[in-house]
Design a protein around this motif. Structure first.
Motif, short mmCIF file in Angstrom:
data_model
loop_
_atom_site.label_atom_id
_atom_site.label_comp_id
_atom_site.label_asym_id
_atom_site.label_seq_id
_atom_site.Cartn_x
_atom_site.Cartn_y
_atom_site.Cartn_z
N ARG A 122 -1.65 -19.37 -9.11
CA ARG A 122 -1.85 -18.20 -10.01
C ARG A 122 -1.09 -16.95 -9.49
O ARG A 122 -0.59 -16.46 -10.36
CB ARG A 122 -3.49 -17.89 -9.72
N GLN A 123 -1.17 -16.77 -8.32
CA GLN A 123 -0.29 -15.57 -7.79
C GLN A 123 0.86 -15.55 -8.05
O GLN A 123 1.73 -14.74 -8.36
CB GLN A 123 -1.11 -15.13 -6.32
N TRP A 124 1.65 -16.96 -7.63
CA TRP A 124 3.14 -16.84 -7.77
C TRP A 124 3.63 -16.87 -9.23
O TRP A 124 4.43 -16.15 -9.47
CB TRP A 124 3.50 -18.46 -7.13
N SER A 125 2.74 -17.42 -10.08
CA SER A 125 3.04 -17.44 -11.34
C SER A 125 2.96 -15.99 -12.29
O SER A 125 3.52 -15.91 -13.23
CB SER A 125 2.49 -18.69 -12.11
N MET A 126 1.85 -15.42 -11.72
CA MET A 126 1.53 -14.10 -12.62
C MET A 126 2.46 -13.13 -12.27
O MET A 126 2.81 -12.82 -11.22
CB MET A 126 0.26 -13.90 -11.97
N TYR A 148 10.73 -6.26 -14.97
CA TYR A 148 10.93 -7.58 -14.59
C TYR A 148 12.61 -7.73 -14.23
O TYR A 148 13.19 -8.48 -13.42
CB TYR A 148 10.77 -8.71 -15.61
N TYR A 180 3.50 -10.20 -6.82
CA TYR A 180 2.80 -11.38 -6.24
C TYR A 180 3.81 -12.33 -5.51
O TYR A 180 3.56 -13.27 -4.79
CB TYR A 180 2.29 -12.06 -7.31
N GLN A 181 5.07 -12.24 -6.09
CA GLN A 181 6.38 -13.01 -5.46
C GLN A 181 7.32 -12.47 -5.17
O GLN A 181 7.62 -11.39 -5.74
CB GLN A 181 6.31 -14.20 -6.64
N PRO A 182 8.21 -13.06 -4.47
CA PRO A 182 9.26 -12.52 -4.00
C PRO A 182 10.60 -12.87 -5.23
O PRO A 182 10.17 -13.57 -5.92
CB PRO A 182 9.99 -13.37 -2.85
N PHE A 216 1.49 -11.84 -0.54
CA PHE A 216 1.23 -12.84 0.37
C PHE A 216 1.74 -12.59 1.43
O PHE A 216 1.29 -12.92 2.81
CB PHE A 216 1.39 -14.34 0.08
#
Ligand code: SF4
Lengths: 555, 180
Positions: free
Chosen positions: A150-154, B130, B161-163, B172
């Motif tokens: 969820r977190q990676w894709s959001m 983005y 949320y992501q690199p 994370f």
């Protein structure tokens, strides 16, 4: 279940503000209809046949009682008093006003919910087994991995404008209750020879116009690499997937055109370049996530209860409900309870705000304040003590939530169809209702055993008709509503796509056709234990065809 | 081949005058000034371009595999990525998102340090954040769009949320530090 920390809260608040601003600019005429389209879809807002439809994510089906109360409040205050649970464990509202959406989004954020990426050509809500964490046949709780996904894709900046929508499902149990093989990426938790748990990766499943089952591209992936591997798959898809034709844009077509082997090669080639990069999860990351999904404080003496056995003896209706709607739990003395949203006369998957309120209260009283949604449009109370089942059943009865039909013909999956959906060719809810009337004899229904009926109002297949034991697909012929029937589909471990029985039926005859199909099964099954699907697989299409069309001609 | 003078773009989160002239394949080389050319022209007209007095930037269409151009990419001052919108099956507005991966790969895998520009009908305020996360640092929008308003895009989201190709540390990873 997962709880937001400061970062989650901030990111959601920022998104709410951003979407409020976008909506306001649209309403003020600063954003064109077309420009706003991609933006609203990415926040779950569709413009449909009669009114906007707003789809809210229920991440991997987990709801707290507080969240369910908020959904009830939204149903009551912003919709016509009910909501519709979808096959992707989400909930949709059909009568909200566009200008109210930012406010509703804010309300959702206040209870750690959202509607982000529930539509549009991006990575959608990740789904899983509704019995996650409690199923006796489970290897490991899949939810921590779902939350990582969820977190990676959001808000993934690179994958917001993919060729087409993208769905991921995870299952960790022997029995696949998440229809993993009809997803763009399907993940099974498995054990390798060394006894370590990791992931088996499948790609390219999907329903719709060209239903295709997924293919396994990796037997075993170590846990730290979950996100980098997913990223590699989606990057390959973003670069190579077709965009010239919506009907050929899903990853299933790319995998089919390239061949699964070639596709897997591209993924592996991409993955080796990123596998040891920043996406690699550390043990501490995994452990931290697991702390959100610890087992609740079960009563160790729960199995000592003897009331349950006595109640089963003395109350036939209760026993019947238990037989169909209650399943085993890994903890002695506990059961998981399916709440059927398929009561006769109600569109499959619909729940009223009163029902949601009541369920939230019952979840607090009997099931640690949690509710789950399932991919076949029901709900689950996952941690109920057997001693409480009778009381719970009575309370559910009062709210029309105790229909004892899980897994039976009337527990059908059904999309909104012509009643709500702009793409529909035919009504599905009215056919569901007629089927319910026809199969209203509960004893007969129970005698039929497990029979998964799935119905879609058009080729897009939101009702998963291709993987129904019996599938019904609405088609349009000369402005009339017609229905094509398929047999032998299945969404579980031994997944298969249904075969078409023959020419379509008009509205007046579709229910007769289903009844005849069911009769052929009853006449031909080897024993009461042989399910419809197994009989079909054994005897093939001919006997069904013969009976169904013979009837047609005589009529 | 006249170009509106004083065309403005966003570069590094500021509105600046744009010096670049996008040369069509059939256009003759100008006397001077900075130009961009397509990959085809870059390859076929290489000698003339090498001798050219001004800077030469490269335009890539969205189907180009940036890892396979065979060019000494880091000698190029500007790479322009195309962000078209297609009307697939007449189902409407469908922004093509390949450029996001192209930018990401240019920055992270090929180590490209020059200017990466997004150009095309899909470039609008609501996608700039983005795009910038993927490594795009300049934005050329349609004249009809409000370029001042678009600057707000960069401050709307402060957590990731992501690199990606930018310097935002994903949630994370931040949690690793706070938990310690
Ligand atoms: S299957 Fe067709 S009719 Fe049913 S919800 Fe999906 S798009 Fe609409």
């Amino acid at each position: 279940m997962y709880r937001y920390d400061e970062q989650d809260r901030q990111i959601m608040q920022e998104r709410v503000a951003q979407f409020a601003d976008q909506t306001q600019r649209y309403l003020a005429g600063e954003l064109s209809e077309a420009e706003f389209r991609a933006l609203r879809l990415m926040n779950g807002l569709y413009f449909q046949r009669f009114a906007p439809m707003y789809r809210i994510a229920i991440p991997y089906g987990m709801l707290s009682s507080g969240q369910l109360r908020m959904l009830a409040h939204i149903a009551h205050s912003y919709d016509r008093g009910y909501g519709h649970f979808s096959t992707r464990q989400n909930i949709q509202f059909n009568w909200c006003k566009t200008e109210d959406i930012p406010k509703i989004f804010g309300l959702l954020a206040s209870v750690e919910m959202h509607s982000v990426q529930t539509s549009g050509n991006c990575i959608r809500n990740t789904t899983t087994d509704p019995l996650a964490g409690v199923a006796p046949d489970e290897l490991e709780d899949p939810r921590p991995y779902c939350e990582f996904i969820r977190q990676w894709s959001m808000f993934h900046p690179e994958f917001a404008y993919l060729p087409r929508k993208f769905k991921i499902a995870v299952s960790a149990a022997t029995q696949d209750r998440a229809a993993v093989q009809v997803h763009d990426i399907g993940i099974y938790l498995v054990q390798n020879a060394a006894g370590e748990t990791g992931f088996q990766i499948w790609v390219g499943g999907g329903l719709g116009r060209t239903p295709i089952l997924a293919t396994r591209i990796r037997d075993f992936l170590e846990k730290p690499h979950l996100l980098s591997y997913l990223e590699a798959i989606v990057r390959v898809y973003n670069q190579h997937g077709r965009r010239d034709d919506t009907n050929r844009a899903r990853i299933k077509i790319l995998v089919r055109d390239l061949g699964a082997e070639k596709f897997a090669e591209l993924v592996e080639a991409e993955w080796v370049k990123i596998r040891d990069g920043v996406l690699k999860l550390e043990d501490s990351d995994l452990q931290r996530m697991q702390t959100y999904f610890t087992t609740p404080e079960y009563d160790a003496g729960a199995a000592a209860d003897s009331r349950f056995a006595a109640q089963l003896e003395s109350d036939k209706a209760f026993a019947r409900w238990v037989r169909y709607n209650v399943v085993d739990h890994k903890q002695p003395g506990y059961k998981a309870v399916y709440i059927s949203l398929k009561a006769p006369g109600i569109p499959p998957g619909d729940a009223t705000h009163e029902q949601m309120q009541a369920l939230a209260d019952l979840a607090d009283r009997y099931s640690f304040g949690e509710v789950r949604s399932t991919h076949d449009q029901n709900l689950v109370l996952a941690d109920v003590q057997q001693k409480d089942l009778f009381e719970l059943w009575q309370a559910l009865e009062e709210k029309q939530l105790a229909t004892a039909n899980i897994g039976s013909l009337t527990d059908m999956i059904c999309c909104p169809g012509l009643d709500f959906c702009g793409l529909a060719n035919a009504g599905s809810i009215d056919v569901a209702e007629k089927l319910n009337e026809r199969f209203d004899d509960m004893d007969y229904l129970y005698d039929l055993g497990e029979l998964r009926l799935k119905m879609s109002g058009c080729m897009n297949g939101c009702g998963h008709h291709s993987v129904g034991h019996i599938g019904i697909l609405g088609v349009e012929k000369k402005g009339q509503e017609w229905y094509q029937i398929t047999l032998g589909g299945n969404a579980s471990n031994d997944a298969s796509l249904g075969d078409r029985i023959g020419p379509a039926f008009d509205k007046a005859h579709v229910v007769d056709a289903i009844e005849n199909i069911v009769k052929v099964y009853v006449d031909n099954r080897e024993s009461e234990e042989e399910r419809f699907l197994d009989t079909y697989r054994r005897i093939g299409m001919e006997p069904f065809k013969a009976r169904v069309y013979a009837q047609e001609e005589a009529a | 081949m006249t170009l509106p003078l004083s065309k403005r773009v966003i570069r590094d989160r500021q509105i600046v005058e744009d010096p670049w002239l996008h040369l069509a394949d059939e256009d003759a080389l100008p006397e001077s000034g900075d130009i961009t050319v397509s990959l085809e022209r870059w390859q076929s007209d290489n000698d003339a371009l090498k001798a050219y007095a001004g800077h030469v930037g490269l335009r890539l269409d969205s189907d180009t595999d940036v890892e396979e151009t065979g060019l000494a990419i880091n000698d190029i001052p500007l790479i322009v990525l195309d962000f078209p919108i297609i009307d697939t099956n007449k189902r409407g507005y469908h922004p093509v998102g390949k450029g996001y991966s192209q930018a990401y790969l240019l920055r992270t895998r090929l180590g490209f340090k020059g200017e990466i520009r997004a150009r095309g009908p899909a470039v609008m305020r609501d996608v700039l954040f983005y795009m910038s996360r993927c490594g795009i640092n300049s934005f050329e929008m349609d004249e009809s769009k409000d370029i001042n308003d678009a600057l707000k895009a960069f401050n709307e989201m402060t957590v990731a949320y992501q690199p990606s190709a930018d310097s935002m540390q994903p949630a994370f990873m931040r949690r690793r530090n706070t938990a310690a």
